[in-house]
Scaffold this active site. Sequence first.
Site, PDB file in Angstrom:
ATOM      1  N   HIS A 132       0.843  -1.204   0.000  1.00 45.18           N
ATOM      2  CA  HIS A 132       0.000   0.000   0.000  1.00 45.18           C
ATOM      3  C   HIS A 132       0.880   1.256   0.000  1.00 45.18           C
ATOM      4  O   HIS A 132       0.676   2.174  -0.803  1.00 45.18           O
ATOM      5  CB  HIS A 132      -0.924  -0.023   1.225  1.00 45.18           C
ATOM      6  CG  HIS A 132      -1.790   1.189   1.360  1.00 45.18           C
ATOM      7  ND1 HIS A 132      -3.115   1.183   1.025  1.00 45.18           N
ATOM      8  CD2 HIS A 132      -1.520   2.456   1.804  1.00 45.18           C
ATOM      9  CE1 HIS A 132      -3.629   2.395   1.260  1.00 45.18           C
ATOM     10  NE2 HIS A 132      -2.674   3.177   1.735  1.00 45.18           N
ATOM     11  N   GLU A 133       1.867   1.289   0.910  1.00 43.62           N
ATOM     12  CA  GLU A 133       2.732   2.471   1.015  1.00 43.62           C
ATOM     13  C   GLU A 133       3.626   2.613  -0.215  1.00 43.62           C
ATOM     14  O   GLU A 133       3.859   3.726  -0.704  1.00 43.62           O
ATOM     15  CB  GLU A 133       3.564   2.416   2.299  1.00 43.62           C
ATOM     16  CG  GLU A 133       2.742   2.372   3.581  1.00 43.62           C
ATOM     17  CD  GLU A 133       1.682   3.453   3.717  1.00 43.62           C
ATOM     18  OE1 GLU A 133       1.855   4.577   3.184  1.00 43.62           O
ATOM     19  OE2 GLU A 133       0.651   3.185   4.362  1.00 43.62           O
TER      20      GLU A 133
END
Length: 172
Positions: A132-133
């Site tokens: 996600h990051e």
Amino acid sequence: MQVVHAPDTRLRVKTKSVKKITPELLKTIQSMVKLTRTFIDPEGVGLASTQIGENEQFFIYKEKAGTFRAVFNPQILKYFPKTKIYFEGCLSIPNYYGEVSRSLSVTVAYQNEKGQRVEETLKGIEAWIFQHEYDHLQGKLFIDCVMEHKSRLYKVVGRDRAGAEIFEEVHY
């Protein structure tokens, strides 16, 4: 320091490499951890540079032990084939959640706070948060994944008497 919210164009920047991990950058990391800890509902489990208006390749994420790890110049070297659909949200898109398919395991490489290269295989929640990051550093948001896979998207429209969130599907 504040979290940048969509549709701010700073969230869509493809970031550049961190040339040097400076004391100022480490102070920024500390501020990011402090800010992320303030998010309780939903819990903050990661924060990327683009989410604070920066355009270099770094982020923090919460490890299983509850501590935060700083990641500089990350790469995902391998996505393992086994995937899972997660109910995912983002501090930059408050009150929206969607079904996102991600690899259960990834092999990653990055620099730690001392500038040392780390290569490891992450599994489960840590693999999910890392992906996600990492997406943020590519200018990609979870909502893009939802739309790419034609998954469901939900918005929090209120709370019930017990305080639980009430979701309504968003048709896009």
